[in-house]
Design a protein around this motif. Sequence first.
Motif, PDB file in Angstrom:
ATOM      1  N   LEU A   1     -10.863 -58.207  29.068  1.00 30.71           N
ATOM      2  CA  LEU A   1     -10.926 -57.088  28.125  1.00 30.71           C
ATOM      3  C   LEU A   1     -11.758 -57.527  26.922  1.00 30.71           C
ATOM      4  N   PRO A   2     -13.055 -57.195  26.919  1.00 25.41           N
ATOM      5  CA  PRO A   2     -13.904 -57.598  25.794  1.00 25.41           C
ATOM      6  C   PRO A   2     -13.334 -57.130  24.455  1.00 25.41           C
ATOM      7  N   ALA A   3     -13.464 -57.994  23.447  1.00 24.07           N
ATOM      8  CA  ALA A   3     -12.819 -57.782  22.145  1.00 24.07           C
ATOM      9  C   ALA A   3     -13.158 -56.433  21.524  1.00 24.07           C
ATOM     10  N   ARG A   4     -14.350 -55.915  21.754  1.00 22.68           N
ATOM     11  CA  ARG A   4     -14.734 -54.653  21.098  1.00 22.68           C
ATOM     12  C   ARG A   4     -13.883 -53.473  21.534  1.00 22.68           C
ATOM     13  N   PHE A   5     -13.187 -53.611  22.681  1.00 26.96           N
ATOM     14  CA  PHE A   5     -12.337 -52.520  23.163  1.00 26.96           C
ATOM     15  C   PHE A   5     -10.919 -52.601  22.618  1.00 26.96           C
ATOM     16  N   LEU A   6     -10.582 -53.696  21.942  1.00 28.13           N
ATOM     17  CA  LEU A   6      -9.224 -53.848  21.422  1.00 28.13           C
ATOM     18  C   LEU A   6      -8.898 -52.838  20.328  1.00 28.13           C
ATOM     19  N   LYS A   7      -9.924 -52.312  19.685  1.00 24.89           N
ATOM     20  CA  LYS A   7      -9.669 -51.336  18.617  1.00 24.89           C
ATOM     21  C   LYS A   7      -9.305 -49.962  19.179  1.00 24.89           C
ATOM     22  N   LYS A   8      -9.473 -49.784  20.479  1.00 27.60           N
ATOM     23  CA  LYS A   8      -9.121 -48.511  21.099  1.00 27.60           C
ATOM     24  C   LYS A   8      -7.631 -48.491  21.440  1.00 27.60           C
ATOM     25  N   PRO A   9      -6.996 -47.319  21.375  1.00 24.10           N
ATOM     26  CA  PRO A   9      -5.590 -47.246  21.783  1.00 24.10           C
ATOM     27  C   PRO A   9      -5.488 -47.405  23.301  1.00 24.10           C
ATOM     28  N   ARG A  10      -4.367 -47.913  23.743  1.00 21.88           N
ATOM     29  CA  ARG A  10      -4.179 -48.093  25.177  1.00 21.88           C
ATOM     30  C   ARG A  10      -4.295 -46.770  25.919  1.00 21.88           C
ATOM     31  N   SER A  11      -3.954 -45.673  25.244  1.00 21.69           N
ATOM     32  CA  SER A  11      -4.046 -44.352  25.868  1.00 21.69           C
ATOM     33  C   SER A  11      -5.480 -43.982  26.235  1.00 21.69           C
ATOM     34  N   ALA A  12      -6.452 -44.729  25.708  1.00 26.24           N
ATOM     35  CA  ALA A  12      -7.857 -44.475  26.057  1.00 26.24           C
ATOM     36  C   ALA A  12      -8.157 -44.894  27.488  1.00 26.24           C
ATOM     37  N   GLY A  13      -7.206 -45.596  28.100  1.00 26.72           N
ATOM     38  CA  GLY A  13      -7.395 -46.015  29.494  1.00 26.72           C
ATOM     39  C   GLY A  13      -7.989 -47.403  29.590  1.00 26.72           C
ATOM     40  N   TYR A  14      -7.181 -48.427  29.305  1.00 26.41           N
ATOM     41  CA  TYR A  14      -7.680 -49.806  29.328  1.00 26.41           C
ATOM     42  C   TYR A  14      -8.224 -50.212  30.696  1.00 26.41           C
ATOM     43  N   GLY A  15      -7.758 -49.559  31.747  1.00 30.04           N
ATOM     44  CA  GLY A  15      -8.285 -49.866  33.077  1.00 30.04           C
ATOM     45  C   GLY A  15      -9.783 -49.642  33.184  1.00 30.04           C
ATOM     46  N   ASN A  16     -10.318 -48.742  32.339  1.00 28.89           N
ATOM     47  CA  ASN A  16     -11.758 -48.478  32.344  1.00 28.89           C
ATOM     48  C   ASN A  16     -12.570 -49.650  31.794  1.00 28.89           C
TER      49      ASN A  16
END
Length: 198
Positions: A25-40
């Motif tokens: 999970l690249p660090a830039r995606f950590l600011k997104k809520p999990r509801s954004a679909g971390y599987g993507n």
Amino acid sequence: MDPFVTLTAPAVPLDIANIDTDQLLPARFLKKPRSAGYGNFLLHDERKPGFPLNDPAYAGARVLVTDRNFGCGSSREGAVYTLVDGGFRCVVAPSFGDIFAANAAKNGLLTITLPEETVAELRRQLQETPGAAVTVDLPAQTLTGPDGQPRPFAIDPFKKECLIEGLDDVALTLRYQDAIDAFDRADEEARPWLMPGT
């Protein structure tokens, strides 16, 4: 979390050692809520042409069979979220990052450690027959590959119990709700001056 008892599902082979949590999970995606679909975001920057997770033959895979030192690096729990949200319930490797493995168990993701040559053979079978299924029997502690051969694996008994019963840290704590309530009542009687509003 969902209990893990037995699972028969397609498995995807990933011949890469030392996959760290920033790759998962690249660090830039950590600011997104999990509801954004971390599987993507799972292995987002690794998905070049020919990458196994891009191959439709492995669609619906719930087991990842990879190489040594999987989940090394930082302690980010989001690395586990991205696998779980991507549909995975089990990762098989010769070794894991310790913090990753602990986070995995707390989120219903089973990590199975097998000898390096055994895991390499499983990956070879899965590459030869894309989309082939494996069966994981957690109570029996066996993983059966496409060749039909069951392979025993070890697991900590407490981790096994939590996975089978679907118990995360909150659910474990709630098992002791009666004892917690009794302590609170006794403490309020013994030290009423500490209670809010007194």
